[in-house]
Design an enzyme around this catalytic site. Structure first.
Site, PDB file in Angstrom:
ATOM      1  N   THR A  68       0.857  -1.185   0.000  1.00  0.00           N
ATOM      2  CA  THR A  68       0.000   0.000   0.000  1.00  0.00           C
ATOM      3  C   THR A  68       0.889   1.230   0.000  1.00  0.00           C
ATOM      4  O   THR A  68       1.656   1.445   0.941  1.00  0.00           O
ATOM      5  CB  THR A  68      -0.933   0.004   1.225  1.00  0.00           C
ATOM      6  OG1 THR A  68      -1.746  -1.175   1.198  1.00  0.00           O
ATOM      7  CG2 THR A  68      -1.839   1.220   1.207  1.00  0.00           C
TER       8      THR A  68
ATOM      9  N   LYS B 224      -7.816   1.061  -2.564  1.00  0.00           N
ATOM     10  CA  LYS B 224      -7.268   0.498  -1.322  1.00  0.00           C
ATOM     11  C   LYS B 224      -7.311   1.523  -0.195  1.00  0.00           C
ATOM     12  O   LYS B 224      -7.576   1.184   0.970  1.00  0.00           O
ATOM     13  CB  LYS B 224      -5.830   0.021  -1.544  1.00  0.00           C
ATOM     14  CG  LYS B 224      -5.128  -0.498  -0.277  1.00  0.00           C
ATOM     15  CD  LYS B 224      -5.860  -1.706   0.329  1.00  0.00           C
ATOM     16  CE  LYS B 224      -5.245  -2.149   1.655  1.00  0.00           C
ATOM     17  NZ  LYS B 224      -3.935  -2.777   1.527  1.00  0.00           N
TER      18      LYS B 224
END
Length: 292
Positions: free
Chosen positions: A97, A172
Site C-alpha cells: 500500500t 485500497k
C-alpha cells in the site's frame, strides 16, 4: 514446470504469499533485506539472490509486497534495483500500500524498459495471505492483469481490475479508511460493553447478525473484550502511515472528513502511549486512560 516468480518484500504478507507460490509448484526467487527472513524461508524452497536486480533478471513476473513509498523507491530504484533489471515482456506486480502517484511513476519507468507494472494492493490481512483468501484491486492495463490471472489464482482469491495505473491504490485507501473506522468502532463498542457488563458471548452473535456486522467487528471486538493485544501482523503502528495516505486522498479530493480525523488521532495516541507494536484491539487502553 510452473512459471518462475520473483518476490521482494517478505514481511507478514509477503512471506505467506511466497509459501503459497512454492506450494503451487512455482520456483520462487527472492531478495530479502533482513537475513533472518531469508533464513526462515530458505527451508521452504525459496531461492535467495543478492539484489533486487538479480530477482528481476531471472523472472518473467516479479511480485512485491513492500511496506511503503520509501521501501518501494529503495527496492525498485538504483543500480541494484528492480527497474535496473527489467526488460521487455516482464510484469511487475506490487501488492503493498503506497501512493497512487508513485504507482504511475513506476509504471512509466518500467514501460520505458518494455515491462509492465500493476499496482494490486490486497485486503484480508495476514490471515488472508495464509489461507489464500486475499482480494486484490488492480490498477494498470487490463490485458496485463488478465495475462497473470492463472498465477494470481495460486495465492489470491480474486483480482478486480479497477482502472488505469494507481486506481487499485485509490480504492485500497478507501478500503483502509473503512478498516480504520471499523476497528476504532469495534474497540469503542468493547469499552461500552465492558462498562455495562455485557458478555462477549451474548453480544457478538447479535451484533454480527444485523446491520452492525463487519469483518473488523468480528476480528477486533473479541480481542478487545478478552484483552488479546498480541499482534498477528496487523499492528497499530503499521496502519498510521497508510492513514496518512488516506488523509492526503481526502485533501486531494477537496473533502473535509468528519469521521476519519478522530480515528486517525486514536491510532496516533496509541503509538504515543507505546502501543504501536500491538494489535488495534489495544486501542481499548485509551479508554482506560480516559477513566472508562
Amino acid at each position: 514446470m510452473s512459471e518462475a516468480v520473483g518476490l521482494v518484500g517478505l514481511g507478514a504478507m509477503g512471506a505467506r504469499m511466497a509459501r503459497r507460490l512454492v506450494a503451487a509448484g512455482h520456483p520462487v526467487t527472492a531478495w530479502a533485506r533482513d537475513p533472518a527472513r531469508a533464513a526462515l524461508l530458505a527451508g521452504d524452497g525459496v531461492v535467495f539472490v543478492a539484489t533486487p536486480r538479480d530477482v528481476a533478471e531471472g523472472c518473467s513476473t516479479v511480485v512485491g509486497c513492500l511496506l511503503d513509498d520509501e521501501a518501494i523507491r529503495s527496492v525498485y530504484g538504483g543500480g541494484d534495483g528492480l527497474i535496473a533489471g527489467a526488460g521487455p515482456g516482464q510484469v511487475f506486480v506490487e501488492h503493498g500500500t503506497f501512493s497512487p502517484d508513485l504507482a504511475r511513476e513506476l509504471s512509466a519507468l518500467l514501460s520505458a524498459a518494455g515491462a509492465a507494472f500493476i499496482d494490486a494492493p490486497v485486503t484480508g490481512g495476514p490471515e488472508g495471505a495464509e489461507a489464500g483468501t486475499l482480494v486484490a484491486m488492480a490498477g494498470g492495463d487490463r490485458h496485463t492483469v488478465d495475462s497473470r490471472r492463472t498465477l494470481f489464482a495460486d495465492y489470491l482469491a480474486s483480482v478486480h481490475h479497477i482502472g488505469a495505473s494507481g486506481s487499485g491504490l485509490r480504492l485500497k485507501l478507501v478500503n483502509q479508511l473503512l478498516v480504520s473506522v471499523h476497528m476504532a468502532g469495534a474497540v469503542e463498542a468493547a469499552a461500552l460493553l465492558r462498562s455495562e457488563s455485557i458478555p462477549l458471548d451474548a453480544a457478538l452473535p447479535v451484533l454480527m447478525g444485523g446491520w452492525a456486522a463487519s469483518a473488523m467487528l468480528e476480528r477486533e471486538l473479541p480481542r478487545a473484550m478478552r484483552e488479546d493485544f498480541a499482534s498477528t501482523g496487523a499492528a497499530i503502528q503499521g496502519l498510521v502511515p497508510v492513514q496518512d495516505l488516506v488523509a492526503r486522498q481526502f485533501e486531494s479530493a477537496g473533502i473535509s472528513s468528519r469521521v476519519f480525523p478522530a480515528v486517525r488521532e486514536m491510532f496516533r495516541d496509541a503509538v504515543a502511549c507505546g502501543f504501536g507494536a500491538d494489535d488495534p484491539a489495544r486501542l481499548l487502553d485509551l479508554y482506560r486512560r480516559d477513566g472508562s
